[in-house]
Every structure is written in C-alpha cells, then in structure tokens.
Design a protein around this motif. Structure first.
Motif, mmCIF file in Angstrom:
data_model
loop_
_atom_site.group_PDB
_atom_site.id
_atom_site.type_symbol
_atom_site.label_atom_id
_atom_site.label_comp_id
_atom_site.label_asym_id
_atom_site.label_seq_id
_atom_site.Cartn_x
_atom_site.Cartn_y
_atom_site.Cartn_z
ATOM 1 N N UNK A 167 0.830 -1.199 0.000
ATOM 2 C CA UNK A 167 0.000 0.000 0.000
ATOM 3 C C UNK A 167 0.867 1.253 0.000
ATOM 4 N N UNK A 168 1.934 1.228 0.787
ATOM 5 C CA UNK A 168 2.854 2.366 0.837
ATOM 6 C C UNK A 168 3.551 2.557 -0.507
ATOM 7 N N UNK A 169 3.954 1.460 -1.142
ATOM 8 C CA UNK A 169 4.593 1.545 -2.465
ATOM 9 C C UNK A 169 3.641 2.188 -3.466
ATOM 10 N N UNK A 170 2.383 1.791 -3.442
ATOM 11 C CA UNK A 170 1.391 2.377 -4.346
ATOM 12 C C UNK A 170 1.285 3.881 -4.135
ATOM 13 N N UNK A 171 1.178 4.301 -2.887
ATOM 14 C CA UNK A 171 1.024 5.726 -2.601
ATOM 15 C C UNK A 171 2.271 6.516 -2.981
ATOM 16 N N UNK A 172 3.443 5.945 -2.759
ATOM 17 C CA UNK A 172 4.685 6.629 -3.136
ATOM 18 C C UNK A 172 4.763 6.789 -4.651
ATOM 19 N N UNK A 173 4.415 5.746 -5.393
ATOM 20 C CA UNK A 173 4.400 5.832 -6.855
ATOM 21 C C UNK A 173 3.413 6.888 -7.335
ATOM 22 N N UNK A 174 2.249 6.904 -6.711
ATOM 23 C CA UNK A 174 1.237 7.894 -7.087
ATOM 24 C C UNK A 174 1.713 9.308 -6.756
ATOM 25 N N UNK A 175 2.430 9.464 -5.661
ATOM 26 C CA UNK A 175 2.969 10.778 -5.298
ATOM 27 C C UNK A 175 3.939 11.278 -6.363
ATOM 28 N N UNK A 176 4.861 10.420 -6.799
ATOM 29 C CA UNK A 176 5.819 10.835 -7.816
ATOM 30 C C UNK A 176 5.132 11.108 -9.157
ATOM 31 N N UNK A 177 4.112 10.321 -9.459
ATOM 32 C CA UNK A 177 3.389 10.535 -10.710
ATOM 33 C C UNK A 177 2.665 11.876 -10.696
ATOM 34 N N UNK A 178 1.961 12.147 -9.615
ATOM 35 C CA UNK A 178 1.271 13.430 -9.507
ATOM 36 C C UNK A 178 2.270 14.589 -9.479
ATOM 37 N N UNK A 179 3.374 14.422 -8.766
ATOM 38 C CA UNK A 179 4.374 15.488 -8.673
ATOM 39 C C UNK A 179 4.919 15.851 -10.043
ATOM 40 N N UNK A 180 5.151 14.849 -10.894
ATOM 41 C CA UNK A 180 5.659 15.114 -12.238
ATOM 42 C C UNK A 180 4.652 15.915 -13.053
ATOM 43 N N UNK A 181 3.376 15.548 -12.938
ATOM 44 C CA UNK A 181 2.339 16.279 -13.675
ATOM 45 C C UNK A 181 2.210 17.714 -13.164
ATOM 46 N N UNK A 182 2.224 17.882 -11.873
ATOM 47 C CA UNK A 182 2.097 19.225 -11.302
ATOM 48 C C UNK A 182 3.311 20.068 -11.655
ATOM 49 N N UNK A 183 4.496 19.439 -11.672
ATOM 50 C CA UNK A 183 5.721 20.161 -12.038
ATOM 51 C C UNK A 183 5.638 20.702 -13.469
ATOM 52 N N UNK A 184 4.949 19.964 -14.335
ATOM 53 C CA UNK A 184 4.781 20.412 -15.724
ATOM 54 C C UNK A 184 3.550 21.295 -15.895
ATOM 55 N N UNK A 185 2.944 21.668 -14.790
ATOM 56 C CA UNK A 185 1.809 22.596 -14.841
ATOM 57 C C UNK A 185 0.500 21.962 -15.246
ATOM 58 N N UNK A 243 -9.499 7.449 -5.050
ATOM 59 C CA UNK A 243 -9.016 6.077 -4.855
ATOM 60 C C UNK A 243 -7.780 6.055 -3.953
ATOM 61 N N UNK A 244 -6.866 6.997 -4.163
ATOM 62 C CA UNK A 244 -5.684 7.074 -3.304
ATOM 63 C C UNK A 244 -6.045 7.306 -1.848
ATOM 64 N N UNK A 245 -7.094 8.116 -1.616
ATOM 65 C CA UNK A 245 -7.561 8.339 -0.249
ATOM 66 C C UNK A 245 -8.067 7.036 0.357
ATOM 67 N N UNK A 246 -8.744 6.230 -0.445
ATOM 68 C CA UNK A 246 -9.217 4.936 0.045
ATOM 69 C C UNK A 246 -8.040 4.014 0.367
ATOM 70 N N UNK A 247 -6.996 4.069 -0.455
ATOM 71 C CA UNK A 247 -5.807 3.265 -0.166
ATOM 72 C C UNK A 247 -5.193 3.695 1.158
ATOM 73 N N UNK A 248 -5.117 5.003 1.382
ATOM 74 C CA UNK A 248 -4.545 5.516 2.627
ATOM 75 C C UNK A 248 -5.362 5.071 3.833
ATOM 76 N N UNK A 249 -6.689 5.174 3.732
ATOM 77 C CA UNK A 249 -7.563 4.740 4.826
ATOM 78 C C UNK A 249 -7.398 3.245 5.075
ATOM 79 N N UNK A 250 -7.353 2.467 3.993
ATOM 80 C CA UNK A 250 -7.163 1.028 4.141
ATOM 81 C C UNK A 250 -5.837 0.691 4.798
#
Length: 259
Positions: free
Chosen positions: A103-121, A150-157
């Motif tokens: 679950x932690x690996x999933x959230x970390x991957x999602x964090x980096x994915x979102x960060x890349x998109x946000x970095x590119x505006x 969905x990520x919030x549900x992963x965090x709660x789980x």
C-alpha cells in the motif's frame, strides 16, 4: 480471584452484524464510484480524441507497476486472513505487513506521478491546462478526482491494516457484561473495566449500586484456538482492500490504456 466463567455473563459477539455492516458500507462505495464511472463514460464518448491525446501523457509503466502491486497486496491480505484462521499469528503478521508495504509503495508511486504532472503545470485550474482543449481539461479533472479519491481509500485502508497489525500482535481480549448480583463477586480481581458507571476504575473499586459492568480479559489463545474477533475484523478489512483493488483495475485501463 474468582473465575469469570463461574459468573453469569453475556459475551458481545455480533459477528454476523459486523459482516452485514461491512457489505452495506461496500455497497455505498460501489454506488459512489459507479456514479463517477458513468460520468467518465459520458465525457469519453463526447471527447474521445481529446481523451486519447491526454492519456498519452500518463506514465503507463508506473500505472502497470501500481496495478501489479495492488494485485499482489490482495493476495497477501488473503493469505494473512487464512494464516490467522489457522492460528499462525506470526505468518499472519508477515503477510499483513507485506500488504501494508505494498500500500505504501502504491502511494509513493502515485505521489511521484502526480508530482511530475504538477511540475509540468498539468493540474486542475492551472494556466497550462486551461490553454488546452475542453476535452483534455475534463480528462485531467476526472483523472485527479477519481485517482485522488481512490488514493484516499488506499490511505484509509493502510491505516486500518496498521491498526489490525497492532491488534493481532497484542494478546487477545474477550469482552463480557457482568450483571448484579455477580458484580460484587468480582471485588478484589484485577480485571479492568472498559465501560460502565465507573469507567476506567478497577473492579475492586466498584460499589453495590452498580447494576452491570463491561469488562475485558486479556489472555493467550490456547493451541488450536482461533482468534475469532480479530479474524472478523481482518476479514472485513480484507473485503475493503479487495474493493480498493477492483476499483483500480477499472481506473487503470480507463486512464492509461485508452486506444
């Protein structure tokens, strides 16, 4: 100290009610995501080309890794439940720990994915995104909304699984309700009260005016004895976790594999 089994007690174990409550909760979750899937389908039909163009900017490799991670986590949580049923607490903890790690690996991957998109505006309301076509704007708004929920549900789980890990690692507990005239028979014992008129007191501090108390007994399970209360909790958590995985199985092709 008098044995609790020599007294008239009522044991609180509504396991069927717990299972039914979880299924009803999962039904509400399905209704929530079904509504979002229907919304996605309507816009997908209207802006098919724009959705395809926008999906090319997502990292399919990360999405695939997260899919494999969640599928594996479903296996480990199922193995944890089975191990606890067989009274193999150590194996159950190992499998539960693996599920939490995935679950932690999933959230970390999602964090980096979102960060890349946000970095590119590329995020809802950004100047870069608003300069694109309406279909692409809608696509990324849906992407952040649905994968974020969905990520919030992963965090709660994950939090629930950590809580269960602590419960299983500790000694087992049984809860009872003791009624008068048996309350006074517990005087002098070392059983701690969970609830009642004298919440937080020890039994030897209770007066004769107390009608009933709820107590807990901490014990070590005997050989062959299953930890049924924690099994029910873990089964319900496993159902929730399987739902989280199933939802991602739909989200992954809808956003990453648009042809």
């Amino acid at each position: 100290m008098k044995s609790i089994h020599a007294l008239t007690v009522e044991e609180h174990r509504d396991f069927e009610g717990a299972r039914l409550g979880m299924w009803l909760f999962l039904l509400t979750e399905l209704i929530l995501f079904t509504g979002m899937f229907i919304l996605y389908a309507m816009y997908r039909l209207k802006y098919s080309a724009e959705f395809h163009r926008a999906s090319l900017e997502l990292d399919v490799v990360i999405g695939t890794i997260n899919t494999l991670v969640l599928l594996t986590s479903s296996l480990t949580v199922a193995l944890s439940i089975e191990a606890l049923k067989r009274n193999s607490r150590k194996l159950a903890l190992w499998m539960l720990g693996a599920t939490i790690f995935f679950a932690l690996v999933f959230l970390v991957n999602k964090y980096f994915e979102w960060s890349a998109k946000i970095h590119h505006g590329i995020y809802p309301g950004s100047q870069e995104l608003m300069q694109r076509s309406l279909g692409e704007v809608i696509y990324f708004n849906l992407y952040y909304s649905m994968t974020g929920l969905h990520g919030l549900h992963v965090l709660v789980g994950m939090v629930v699984l950590i809580w269960l890990f602590v419960l299983i690692a500790r000694k087992s507990q049984k809860k009872y309700v003791v009624h008068n005239p048996h309350v006074e028979q517990l005087v002098g014992s070392e059983i701690a009260i969970l609830k009642g008129e004298k919440d937080g007191w020890l039994v030897d501090k209770i007066g004769d005016n107390v009608e009933q108390v709820e107590i807990k007994i901490t014990y070590e399970p005997k050989a062959g004895e299953v930890d049924l209360p924690n099994i029910i909790k873990l089964e319900n958590a496993g159902l929730y976790w399987h739902l989280v995985d199933i939802i991602w199985i739909f989200l992954f092709p809808l956003f990453y594999l648009i042809s």
